[in-house]
Enzyme design. Structure first.
Site, PDB file in Angstrom:
ATOM      1  N   ASP A  65      -1.834  -9.477  -8.311  1.00 30.58           N
ATOM      2  CA  ASP A  65      -0.448  -9.698  -8.755  1.00 30.58           C
ATOM      3  C   ASP A  65       0.034 -11.086  -8.331  1.00 30.58           C
ATOM      4  O   ASP A  65       1.140 -11.507  -8.681  1.00 30.58           O
ATOM      5  CB  ASP A  65       0.492  -8.585  -8.266  1.00 30.58           C
ATOM      6  CG  ASP A  65       0.555  -8.491  -6.763  1.00 30.58           C
ATOM      7  OD1 ASP A  65      -0.220  -9.184  -6.066  1.00 30.58           O
ATOM      8  OD2 ASP A  65       1.386  -7.707  -6.252  1.00 30.58           O
ATOM      9  N   SER A  66      -0.826 -11.841  -7.647  1.00 28.88           N
ATOM     10  CA  SER A  66      -0.555 -13.264  -7.400  1.00 28.88           C
ATOM     11  C   SER A  66      -0.408 -14.010  -8.721  1.00 28.88           C
ATOM     12  O   SER A  66       0.077 -15.138  -8.736  1.00 28.88           O
ATOM     13  CB  SER A  66      -1.682 -13.882  -6.560  1.00 28.88           C
ATOM     14  OG  SER A  66      -2.951 -13.573  -7.116  1.00 28.88           O
ATOM     15  N   ASP A 104      -4.435  -5.056  -9.285  1.00 25.71           N
ATOM     16  CA  ASP A 104      -3.320  -4.797  -8.380  1.00 25.71           C
ATOM     17  C   ASP A 104      -2.277  -3.911  -9.036  1.00 25.71           C
ATOM     18  O   ASP A 104      -1.908  -4.135 -10.203  1.00 25.71           O
ATOM     19  CB  ASP A 104      -2.638  -6.118  -7.990  1.00 25.71           C
ATOM     20  CG  ASP A 104      -3.108  -6.629  -6.644  1.00 25.71           C
ATOM     21  OD1 ASP A 104      -3.652  -5.836  -5.849  1.00 25.71           O
ATOM     22  OD2 ASP A 104      -2.929  -7.834  -6.404  1.00 25.71           O
ATOM     23  N   LYS A 134      -5.750  -1.702  -6.691  1.00 25.70           N
ATOM     24  CA  LYS A 134      -5.467  -2.072  -5.301  1.00 25.70           C
ATOM     25  C   LYS A 134      -3.986  -1.864  -5.055  1.00 25.70           C
ATOM     26  O   LYS A 134      -3.167  -2.150  -5.934  1.00 25.70           O
ATOM     27  CB  LYS A 134      -5.858  -3.522  -5.031  1.00 25.70           C
ATOM     28  CG  LYS A 134      -5.497  -3.987  -3.609  1.00 25.70           C
ATOM     29  CD  LYS A 134      -6.163  -5.292  -3.242  1.00 25.70           C
ATOM     30  CE  LYS A 134      -5.476  -6.529  -3.733  1.00 25.70           C
ATOM     31  NZ  LYS A 134      -4.063  -6.712  -3.315  1.00 25.70           N
ATOM     32  N   GLU A 136      -0.843  -2.139  -1.819  1.00 20.94           N
ATOM     33  CA  GLU A 136      -0.516  -2.653  -0.494  1.00 20.94           C
ATOM     34  C   GLU A 136       0.147  -1.565   0.350  1.00 20.94           C
ATOM     35  O   GLU A 136       0.851  -0.712  -0.171  1.00 20.94           O
ATOM     36  CB  GLU A 136       0.436  -3.849  -0.619  1.00 20.94           C
ATOM     37  CG  GLU A 136      -0.175  -5.029  -1.356  1.00 20.94           C
ATOM     38  CD  GLU A 136       0.764  -6.227  -1.435  1.00 20.94           C
ATOM     39  OE1 GLU A 136       1.850  -6.214  -0.804  1.00 20.94           O
ATOM     40  OE2 GLU A 136       0.406  -7.188  -2.153  1.00 20.94           O
ATOM     41  N   GLU A 203      -5.400  -9.167   4.994  1.00 16.89           N
ATOM     42  CA  GLU A 203      -4.872 -10.512   4.698  1.00 16.89           C
ATOM     43  C   GLU A 203      -4.033 -11.051   5.850  1.00 16.89           C
ATOM     44  O   GLU A 203      -3.181 -10.328   6.411  1.00 16.89           O
ATOM     45  CB  GLU A 203      -4.008 -10.474   3.417  1.00 16.89           C
ATOM     46  CG  GLU A 203      -3.376 -11.843   3.123  1.00 16.89           C
ATOM     47  CD  GLU A 203      -2.754 -11.987   1.757  1.00 16.89           C
ATOM     48  OE1 GLU A 203      -2.845 -11.027   0.949  1.00 16.89           O
ATOM     49  OE2 GLU A 203      -2.179 -13.062   1.492  1.00 16.89           O
TER      50      GLU A 203
END
Ligand code: KIV
Length: 288
Positions: A65-66, A104, A134, A136, A203
């Protein structure tokens, strides 16, 4: 030997020459832990052409999602939508043959409940053909990771610096500098791994946390700003290609693509203005 691609315009599928390697699987990634093989290689990809170029070199491609900042110029990953992830995820799957493609889950698409997460993850996998998602978060997300994993959706966890939580964290600084925070990150990683994640991104943490988590969890850890002792590494491709002047301390630039694009654009502009482009080779002569 370099790979060339023929685009099948009916399907948008790019057929590579030579024939691609067989696609890796989630169980193969999971089982690589502790086997003494090479560290896992993961890079982000958001577009078909980038996926084609990275795929032969990577075990996993992450549709991160960057892309919010990298592709769309957004201030953070928070505004990224499921639809954006689905569009870019489908392009990356079309451009890859070998790597496991992980997408993401964007902020707001999974936190409310395991059921909401299942709906969002199923949408992403159906729309794209990717193998895994993925998400978070730590201990609070463990029931969701279990819910998805037990229902056929492979999950990569992401702990430490979790960019979707930028508003709560107050920035993107390294995490785990205090003993209490370090203990929490280790507990978070262990909870996510125990809940069934097949890999765990760590991270932006102080190195001992990454080393301890890598030792403690049964799945491979993928470091970014973490440690060379993780079971694999990931970077944002545009960062490592040198597309941006400013990057985090943990980025190593393997090229200066920003400088090279700028120089190419300057040469093109000069040639257009001096009428050196197009030259004789770039224009069509009439048939005799
Ligand atoms: O969105 C992303 O690119 C990521 C990586 C930095 C791990 O989550």
């Amino acid at each position: 030997m370099s790979t060339t691609f023929t685009i099948d315009t009916a399907t948008s599928r790019a057929n590579p020459t030579p024939a691609p390697m067989k696609r890796l699987t989630v169980p193969a990634i999971r089982a690589s832990k502790g086997k003494g093989g090479d560290p896992l290689v993961m890079l982000t990809a958001y577009t078909v052409r980038t996926a084609q170029l990275l795929d032969p070199h990577c075990d996993m491609l992450l549709v991160g999602d960057s892309l919010g900042q990298v592709i769309y110029g957004l201030p953070s990953t928070v505004p990224v939508t499921l639809e954006m992830m689905a569009a870019h995820g489908a392009a990356v799957v079309r451009g890859s043959y070998h790597a496991v493609v992980v997408i993401d889950m964007p902020f707001g698409s999974y936190e409310a409940s395991p059921e909401k997460a299942f709906e969002s993850a199923a949408y992403l996998l159906k729309q794209t053909g990717a193998a895994a998602v993925k998400l978070e978060g730590g201990t609070a997300m463990a029931p969701t990771v279990r819910f998805l994993s037990e229902r056929g959706i492979p999950v990569v966890g992401h702990v430490g610096l979790t960019p979707q939580a930028v508003n709560a964290l107050g920035g993107y600084g390294a995490r785990g500098r205090s003993a209490a925070e370090a203990e929490k990150i280790v507990a978070d990683g262990c909870a996510i791994a125990k809940a069934g994640a097949f890999a765990l991104v760590i991270e932006g943490v102080v190195e001992p946390i990454a080393i301890e988590l890598t030792r403690m969890v049964a799945c491979p850890t993928i470091g970014i700003g973490a440690s060379a002792q993780c079971d694999g590494q990931v970077l944002v491709t545009e960062d490592m290609l040198g597309l941006f002047e400013r990057t985090a301390r943990f980025v190593k630039k393997y090229d200066d693509l920003g400088g090279r694009i700028s120089a190419a654009a300057a040469t093109y502009a000069a040639e257009v203005r001096s009428r050196a482009f197009p030259g004789a080779e770039q224009v069509y002569a009439p048939k005799d």
